[in-house]
Design an enzyme around this catalytic site. Structure first.
Site, PDB file in Angstrom:
ATOM      1  N   GLY A 102       4.276  -7.501   7.002  1.00  0.00           N
ATOM      2  CA  GLY A 102       4.535  -6.216   6.326  1.00  0.00           C
ATOM      3  C   GLY A 102       3.793  -5.087   7.017  1.00  0.00           C
ATOM      4  O   GLY A 102       3.306  -4.160   6.365  1.00  0.00           O
TER       5      GLY A 102
ATOM      6  N   GLY B  27       4.689  -1.242   6.394  1.00  0.00           N
ATOM      7  CA  GLY B  27       4.651  -0.686   5.030  1.00  0.00           C
ATOM      8  C   GLY B  27       3.480   0.270   4.830  1.00  0.00           C
ATOM      9  O   GLY B  27       2.769   0.621   5.782  1.00  0.00           O
ATOM     10  N   GLN B  28       3.279   0.688   3.572  1.00  0.00           N
ATOM     11  CA  GLN B  28       2.259   1.708   3.280  1.00  0.00           C
ATOM     12  C   GLN B  28       0.863   1.259   3.716  1.00  0.00           C
ATOM     13  O   GLN B  28       0.152   1.993   4.398  1.00  0.00           O
ATOM     14  CB  GLN B  28       2.231   2.051   1.775  1.00  0.00           C
ATOM     15  CG  GLN B  28       1.374   3.279   1.471  1.00  0.00           C
ATOM     16  CD  GLN B  28       0.824   3.337   0.043  1.00  0.00           C
ATOM     17  OE1 GLN B  28       0.874   2.366  -0.703  1.00  0.00           O
ATOM     18  NE2 GLN B  28       0.302   4.485  -0.328  1.00  0.00           N
TER      19      GLN B  28
ATOM     20  N   ILE C 211      10.120  -6.947   9.414  1.00  0.00           N
ATOM     21  CA  ILE C 211      11.459  -7.508   9.185  1.00  0.00           C
ATOM     22  C   ILE C 211      12.497  -6.597   9.849  1.00  0.00           C
ATOM     23  O   ILE C 211      12.223  -5.413  10.071  1.00  0.00           O
ATOM     24  CB  ILE C 211      11.793  -7.672   7.682  1.00  0.00           C
ATOM     25  CG1 ILE C 211      11.548  -6.357   6.928  1.00  0.00           C
ATOM     26  CG2 ILE C 211      11.038  -8.818   7.062  1.00  0.00           C
ATOM     27  CD1 ILE C 211      12.110  -6.357   5.517  1.00  0.00           C
TER      28      ILE C 211
ATOM     29  N   TYR D  67       6.220  -7.541 -11.686  1.00  0.00           N
ATOM     30  CA  TYR D  67       5.221  -7.270 -10.643  1.00  0.00           C
ATOM     31  C   TYR D  67       3.877  -7.883 -11.061  1.00  0.00           C
ATOM     32  O   TYR D  67       3.239  -8.601 -10.283  1.00  0.00           O
ATOM     33  CB  TYR D  67       5.099  -5.754 -10.484  1.00  0.00           C
ATOM     34  CG  TYR D  67       4.112  -5.285  -9.441  1.00  0.00           C
ATOM     35  CD1 TYR D  67       4.349  -5.476  -8.084  1.00  0.00           C
ATOM     36  CD2 TYR D  67       2.950  -4.604  -9.811  1.00  0.00           C
ATOM     37  CE1 TYR D  67       3.452  -5.011  -7.129  1.00  0.00           C
ATOM     38  CE2 TYR D  67       2.059  -4.131  -8.865  1.00  0.00           C
ATOM     39  CZ  TYR D  67       2.316  -4.337  -7.527  1.00  0.00           C
ATOM     40  OH  TYR D  67       1.426  -3.871  -6.582  1.00  0.00           O
TER      41      TYR D  67
ATOM     42  N   LYS E 167       1.742 -10.943  -9.554  1.00  0.00           N
ATOM     43  CA  LYS E 167       0.371 -10.742  -9.055  1.00  0.00           C
ATOM     44  C   LYS E 167      -0.600 -11.755  -9.685  1.00  0.00           C
ATOM     45  O   LYS E 167      -1.495 -12.268  -9.002  1.00  0.00           O
ATOM     46  CB  LYS E 167      -0.097  -9.302  -9.313  1.00  0.00           C
ATOM     47  CG  LYS E 167       0.570  -8.271  -8.417  1.00  0.00           C
ATOM     48  CD  LYS E 167       0.367  -8.574  -6.939  1.00  0.00           C
ATOM     49  CE  LYS E 167       0.997  -7.553  -6.018  1.00  0.00           C
ATOM     50  NZ  LYS E 167       0.993  -7.986  -4.604  1.00  0.00           N
TER      51      LYS E 167
HETATM   52  C1  AKB Z   1       2.358   0.255  -7.990  1.00  0.00           C
HETATM   53  O1  AKB Z   1       2.261   1.333  -8.581  1.00  0.00           O
HETATM   54  O2  AKB Z   1       3.263  -0.555  -8.181  1.00  0.00           O
HETATM   55  C2  AKB Z   1       1.267  -0.107  -7.022  1.00  0.00           C
HETATM   56  C3  AKB Z   1       0.131  -0.828  -7.662  1.00  0.00           C
HETATM   57  C4  AKB Z   1      -0.827  -0.127  -8.519  1.00  0.00           C
HETATM   58  O3  AKB Z   1      -0.020  -1.998  -7.477  1.00  0.00           O
HETATM   59  N1  AKB Z   1       0.793   1.075  -6.365  1.00  0.00           N
END
Ligand code: AKB
Length: 317
Positions: A8, A11-12, A35, A143, A147
């Protein structure tokens, strides 16, 4: 760390981490994994080796690791929180199936692995203020679910196989190089672009919504410092709370207005982003990171704002 692979790398985080690591460890020793469709460009492409390295393709990862004799992998492939809510199965495929691939390759080839976690790994039942290192993690977003799983799977590989896995729970990251895409905290980057372009900013997050944020130089130092930390001092591994500032929209607006008095902001709250933001902590307690590997950030809201406005003005000129 001698030979490093960034998955990655365009990416940012990856675009800046790759360059920082090349500066520290030598250009030839840091491979930018990307990628198709997100190829490295400019200095990122010219300054060192790169390789196609899709996190969902285990043989491709193994090939790059063997070819370049990699000993450390920064696994940065992930969908951010808002886009993950729209594509939950893809978020899982990249975040968790991808992580399995990385961990297996690491186990077979003796690599250390850094995979970021996030403030998104917490949920509404978590204590909101100065959230402790070890506490309730019942996130409501895919998300966050991925995590928490990242943290658990990484710890599992350490405990069961001795793979040297380490991670931090990143707050919202603010940088002037590569913009983020699809995160809940993106507003805190977008606001600087509006301010520098002389545009009115429409804030998608409601006034009073605190979230932890961090300037990219501190985030990069943290990731590198943790991977270089003396393993015998680490009580925790995946992942450490790290923090440097917590603010809500009217505070970042005021910080920018100090340097750009004409800047204007209005609110138009995005329900999905707001629901996610409201389920996350206001601020994290990072004392374990400070104790176990000397985490010590340098930027606060004012010094970050000054630097962001100055660098973005040059970049956008
Ligand atoms: C998001 O906002 O999804 C990310 C994070 C806080 O993990 N920047």
């Amino acid at each position: 760390m001698k030979k490093i692979l960034i998955i990655g790398a365009t990416g940012q985080i990856g675009s800046e981490l790759t360059m920082k690591l090349r500066g520290l460890y030598g250009n030839d020793n840091v491979v930018a994994g990307y990628i198709t469709g997100a190829e490295p460009k400019g200095i990122l492409a010219e300054s060192g080796p790169s390789a196609i390295c899709d996190v969902t393709d285990a043989p491709a990862i193994a090939e790059v690791v063997k070819t370049h004799q990699i000993d450390t992998i920064f696994n940065l492939a992930a969908l951010l929180s808002v886009v993950a809510e729209r594509k939950p199965m893809l978020a899982w495929k990249i975040g968790i199936d991808g992580l399995w691939n990385v961990l297996e390759v690491a186990r077979e080839n003796g690599c250390a692995v850094f995979t970021p976690s996030s403030i998104g790994s917490f949920g509404p039942e978590t204590p909101r203020a100065r959230t402790p290192q070890d506490t309730i993690q019942r996130p409501r977003t895919i998300y966050g679910v991925s995590k928490v799983t990242t943290e658990l799977l990484s710890d599992y590989y350490f405990n069961k196989y001795g793979v040297d896995t380490r991670s931090v729970r990143f707050p919202g990251l603010i940088s002037n190089v590569t913009p983020p895409g699809g995160g809940t905290t993106d507003y805190a980057v977008d606001i600087y672009y509006s301010a520098v372009r002389g545009e009115k900013f429409v804030c998608p997050i409601a006034e009073g919504t605190f979230m932890d944020m961090m300037y990219m130089p501190d985030a990069l130092n943290g990731a590198i410092q943790l991977m270089e930390a003396d393993a015998s001092r680490l009580v925790h591994r995946n992942g450490f709370n790290i923090a440097s500032m917590s603010f809500e929209p009217s505070q970042i607006y005021a910080a920018i207005k100090k340097y750009k008095p004409e800047f204007e902001m209005v609110y138009d709250v995005d329900p999905l982003k707001q629901a996610i933001a409201s389920s996350w902590p206001d601020s994290l307690d990072d004392s374990c990171a400070r104790m176990e590997w000397d985490w010590n950030p340098t930027y606060d809201l004012d010094s970050m704002t000054r630097d962001m406005l100055e660098k973005l003005a040059k970049r956008l000129a």
